[in-house]
Scaffold this active site. Sequence first.
Site: not given
Ligand SMILES: Nc1ncnc2c1ncn2[C@@H]1O[C@H](COP(=O)(O)OP(=O)(O)OP(=O)(O)O)[C@@H](O)[C@H]1O
Ligand SMILES: [Mg+2]
Length: 198
Positions: A7, A10-11, A13, A15, A116
């Site tokens: 859903i 991200g850069a 990971a 989710i 962050d």
């Molecule tokens: N526990 C959670 N419950 C609901 N939504 C979540 C949860 N963890 C992550 N998300 C959703 O997934 C997105 C990405 O999660 P996260 O910031 O941990 O990963 P990321 O790889 O750092 O992504 P980005 O590079 O976009 O910051 C969040 O912005 C949020 O919308």
């Molecule tokens: Mg993030």
Amino acid sequence: MINMKPIHKGAEADIFLEKAFGRTLAVKARNPKRYRVESLDRSLRKTRTKREAKAMYLASRAGINVPALYAIGRFSMCMEWIEGKLMKDSRQKQSVYVDLGEQLGLLHKAGIAHGDFTTANVLIKEGKPYLIDFGLSEITTSIEEKAIDLILMKRSISKRDFSAMTGSYVKAYPDARKVLDRLSEIEERGRYKTRTLG
Ligand SMILES: Nc1ncnc2c1ncn2[C@@H]1O[C@H](COP(=O)(O)OP(=O)(O)OP(=O)(O)O)[C@@H](O)[C@H]1O
Ligand SMILES: [Mg+2]
């Protein structure tokens, strides 16, 4: 996994949202990045996953609003799904900033710098902030790293909201003043640099 479509990509990971045991779960999976040398890639994904899980565990033990952690794999973790909206995507009431300052104060008091700390890594559920994305966090006593958390947030919110935040930060964290002093120092260094370079 039943639903294999992320859903969020991200850069760092992907989710996945899963339903299991009558709960909604978020699975954060750090998949291989082809542009990195394989051994380095594995080691980065492994350390960031471990680091994130450890910080979240310590934070939840300290009573901070973070998703509950259900399981940890080598490159992935399974946590509570927080049914909320990212802080950056809507206007917030002043009380959110007050709560956010308290959450950050408790986090720093527990010896964790987020790494962050921006409105993109805070979810708002029922008017309360939940901290997520601890992959760059540090278990640390460093005042500087804690000041950097404040600087990052300060850059993305208004002056008024930032002062609402620091008001409660100071109440929640006994060393807060030191961090705020360091924040001013870092800003001063920045100003000096711009002046001499410009
Ligand atoms: N526990 C959670 N419950 C609901 N939504 C979540 C949860 N963890 C992550 N998300 C959703 O997934 C997105 C990405 O999660 P996260 O910031 O941990 O990963 P990321 O790889 O750092 O992504 P980005 O590079 O976009 O910051 C969040 O912005 C949020 O919308
Ligand atoms: Mg993030």
